[in-house]
Motif scaffolding. Structure first.
Motif, PDB file in Angstrom:
ATOM      1  N   GLY A 156       4.268  14.287  -5.027  1.00 47.61           N
ATOM      2  CA  GLY A 156       4.851  14.902  -3.836  1.00 47.61           C
ATOM      3  C   GLY A 156       4.838  14.040  -2.592  1.00 47.61           C
ATOM      4  N   VAL A 157       4.484  12.766  -2.723  1.00 44.92           N
ATOM      5  CA  VAL A 157       4.404  11.891  -1.548  1.00 44.92           C
ATOM      6  C   VAL A 157       5.648  11.005  -1.479  1.00 44.92           C
ATOM      7  CG1 VAL A 157       3.144   9.989  -0.489  1.00 44.92           C
ATOM      8  CG2 VAL A 157       1.899  11.905  -1.480  1.00 44.92           C
ATOM      9  N   ASN A 204      -4.686  -2.888  -2.893  1.00 44.33           N
ATOM     10  CA  ASN A 204      -3.810  -2.794  -1.724  1.00 44.33           C
ATOM     11  C   ASN A 204      -4.538  -2.195  -0.517  1.00 44.33           C
ATOM     12  OD1 ASN A 204      -1.698  -3.967  -3.092  1.00 44.33           O
ATOM     13  ND2 ASN A 204      -0.799  -2.033  -3.735  1.00 44.33           N
ATOM     14  N   PHE A 255      -4.443  13.213  -9.971  1.00 41.87           N
ATOM     15  CA  PHE A 255      -3.464  12.144 -10.200  1.00 41.87           C
ATOM     16  C   PHE A 255      -4.201  10.822 -10.427  1.00 41.87           C
ATOM     17  CE2 PHE A 255      -1.523   8.452  -8.207  1.00 41.87           C
ATOM     18  CZ  PHE A 255      -0.426   8.270  -9.046  1.00 41.87           C
ATOM     19  N   SER A 296       2.089   1.920  -3.434  1.00 41.53           N
ATOM     20  CA  SER A 296       1.058   2.553  -4.272  1.00 41.53           C
ATOM     21  C   SER A 296       0.908   4.032  -3.940  1.00 41.53           C
ATOM     22  CB  SER A 296      -0.309   1.877  -4.050  1.00 41.53           C
ATOM     23  OG  SER A 296      -0.367   0.637  -4.700  1.00 41.53           O
ATOM     24  N   LEU A 347       0.844  -1.197   0.000  1.00 38.98           N
ATOM     25  CA  LEU A 347       0.000   0.000   0.000  1.00 38.98           C
ATOM     26  C   LEU A 347       0.881   1.250   0.000  1.00 38.98           C
ATOM     27  CD1 LEU A 347      -2.688   1.422   0.125  1.00 38.98           C
ATOM     28  CD2 LEU A 347      -2.751   1.041   2.585  1.00 38.98           C
ATOM     29  N   ILE A 355       3.659   6.259   4.451  1.00 38.62           N
ATOM     30  CA  ILE A 355       3.443   5.416   5.643  1.00 38.62           C
ATOM     31  C   ILE A 355       2.340   6.014   6.504  1.00 38.62           C
ATOM     32  CG2 ILE A 355       4.505   4.628   7.809  1.00 38.62           C
ATOM     33  CD1 ILE A 355       7.116   4.250   6.278  1.00 38.62           C
ATOM     34  N   ARG A 356       2.369   7.348   6.659  1.00 39.55           N
ATOM     35  CA  ARG A 356       1.308   8.004   7.457  1.00 39.55           C
ATOM     36  C   ARG A 356      -0.061   7.743   6.846  1.00 39.55           C
ATOM     37  NH1 ARG A 356       1.918  14.155   8.010  1.00 39.55           N
ATOM     38  NH2 ARG A 356       0.118  14.146   9.410  1.00 39.55           N
ATOM     39  N   TYR A 357      -0.150   7.880   5.502  1.00 38.71           N
ATOM     40  CA  TYR A 357      -1.418   7.654   4.824  1.00 38.71           C
ATOM     41  C   TYR A 357      -1.856   6.198   4.983  1.00 38.71           C
ATOM     42  CZ  TYR A 357      -0.846  12.173   2.390  1.00 38.71           C
ATOM     43  OH  TYR A 357      -0.704  13.500   2.080  1.00 38.71           O
ATOM     44  N   LYS A 362       3.279   6.811  -5.234  1.00 35.79           N
ATOM     45  CA  LYS A 362       3.145   7.308  -6.607  1.00 35.79           C
ATOM     46  C   LYS A 362       2.378   8.628  -6.666  1.00 35.79           C
ATOM     47  CE  LYS A 362       3.605   2.791  -8.685  1.00 35.79           C
ATOM     48  NZ  LYS A 362       2.855   1.596  -9.084  1.00 35.79           N
ATOM     49  N   PHE A 363       1.667   8.967  -5.600  1.00 36.41           N
ATOM     50  CA  PHE A 363       0.936  10.236  -5.558  1.00 36.41           C
ATOM     51  C   PHE A 363       1.936  11.391  -5.678  1.00 36.41           C
ATOM     52  CE2 PHE A 363      -3.490   9.528  -3.720  1.00 36.41           C
ATOM     53  CZ  PHE A 363      -3.546   8.221  -4.156  1.00 36.41           C
ATOM     54  N   PHE A 407      -7.362  12.443   4.791  1.00 36.80           N
ATOM     55  CA  PHE A 407      -6.004  11.967   5.037  1.00 36.80           C
ATOM     56  C   PHE A 407      -5.275  12.984   5.916  1.00 36.80           C
ATOM     57  CE2 PHE A 407      -4.794   8.600   1.757  1.00 36.80           C
ATOM     58  CZ  PHE A 407      -6.101   8.192   1.574  1.00 36.80           C
ATOM     59  N   GLU A 449       8.269   8.420   1.164  1.00 36.65           N
ATOM     60  CA  GLU A 449       8.112   7.249   2.032  1.00 36.65           C
ATOM     61  C   GLU A 449       7.344   7.576   3.325  1.00 36.65           C
ATOM     62  OE1 GLU A 449       9.628   4.176   1.328  1.00 36.65           O
ATOM     63  OE2 GLU A 449       9.230   3.144   3.220  1.00 36.65           O
ATOM     64  N   THR A 499       5.400  10.129   4.263  1.00 38.92           N
ATOM     65  CA  THR A 499       3.996  10.532   4.091  1.00 38.92           C
ATOM     66  C   THR A 499       3.169   9.320   3.687  1.00 38.92           C
ATOM     67  OG1 THR A 499       4.788  12.686   3.381  1.00 38.92           O
ATOM     68  CG2 THR A 499       2.497  12.198   2.927  1.00 38.92           C
ATOM     69  N   ARG A 514      -5.070  17.826  -6.115  1.00 39.64           N
ATOM     70  CA  ARG A 514      -3.924  17.276  -6.861  1.00 39.64           C
ATOM     71  C   ARG A 514      -3.971  15.755  -6.880  1.00 39.64           C
ATOM     72  NH1 ARG A 514       1.671  18.868  -4.650  1.00 39.64           N
ATOM     73  NH2 ARG A 514       2.598  17.819  -6.439  1.00 39.64           N
TER      74      ARG A 514
END
Lengths: 196, 196
Positions: free
Chosen positions: A17-18, B44, B29, A11, A8, A24-26, A14-15, B15, A20, A22, B25
């Protein structure tokens, strides 16, 4: 890390500006959120992917054949605002001043990336300008090299139609400060000064 | 805005740390990403929500009955590191130094929010400390008021078991600067100074 969570995170990374952390937080937010909220998120993702198409007239996003704006009879159909993307269209709409209709190019010309006039909705713009009862085409492209070049190209293409071709003003943003403005913006702001 | 997109933006705004602009954004995406990538994202999300459970021993996340760490026979079962959340556990694991096992409390005591010892996995920690061949319990709780109070409470609860109860050090972060350290951190750094 636990494998499903890791996938997850991959995945989510790939967003735009995200990274590792961020991601993980999501991922943990998703893990801990209540099931109903996540079902809703998944459903909303799926609906966006499945139901959104391009308006047959202006190429904005829509669920039906025509977008809300093209379908709105109160909009001034003699003025077409040309934007690069649906996101830019939404920005212009948010300002609430423009009551005309739009044309979404879905990109700008960028010969180095192999994007010529045929790769964006440019022929469609020329066709619309010729067919419809258009008085003005307002170019609201981004002030990048590609945006500028595309604007010039459109101007040349539309010149023979006789419609007014204008471009939104470059200048100091409202609330901005001259101190922090870049020289090019200042040059444009001076060029496009208005008499009081 | 177009209604399905608006709904997706609303979901994404939940989030952590995501406002309107970032949510838009992300929504675009998702809209523009290829279908396969989004199918993978959705899968996932669903797997994480469906398959992750808590380890029956330490309450870390796991797909099976025991988590990877509790199931690893090479880990030192005489040392239990107590953390607030699986995320904190992953941070400790990432440093790679700790070879013992964990206990995830899933929160800290916070009487004002109605979270007492029974709302977190505290009784389970006491039971584990009594049952297993434990020599040391290392408290790695966050240095908040609630974390401190929970640490004190655990110390009192475990005192009669005779195991060593320790707490990870507070101090200046490696790479940090004294100039920017807050007074409390500096006080703790002085208290916990080590002789060279």
């Amino acid at each position: 890390m636990i494998s499903p969570l890791e996938k997850l995170v991959k995945s989510l990374k790939k967003f735009p500006g995200v990274g590792e952390k961020t991601a993980i937080r999501y991922a943990f937010f998703i893990l801990n959120a209540n099931q109903q909220e996540i079902d809703e998120l998944v459903r909303n993702i799926e609906i966006v992917k499945r139901d959104l198409k391009l308006c047959s007239e202006c190429f904005h996003l829509t669920e039906g054949d025509l977008c809300d704006i093209c379908g709105d009879t109160r909009r001034d159909r003699s003025r077409i605002c040309v934007v690069e993307s649906p996101l830019d269209l939404l920005s212009v709409e948010k300002s609430g001043d423009f009551r005309g209709i739009y044309h979404v190019l879905h990109g700008v010309m960028s010969p180095l990336d192999g994007i010529g006039p045929d790769e964006i909705k440019l022929n469609e713009l020329v066709r619309r300008t010729n067919q419809e009862n258009v008085k003005e085409v307002i170019l609201a492209l981004n002030p990048t090299v590609e945006g500028e070049a595309t604007a010039s190209f459109i101007r040349d293409q539309l010149r023979k139609t006789g419609v007014i071709i204008s471009r939104i003003a470059y200048g100091i943003p409202v609330g901005g400060s001259l101190e922090y403005a870049d020289p090019l913006t200042l040059t444009r702001a001076f060029e496009q000064r208005t008499t009081l």
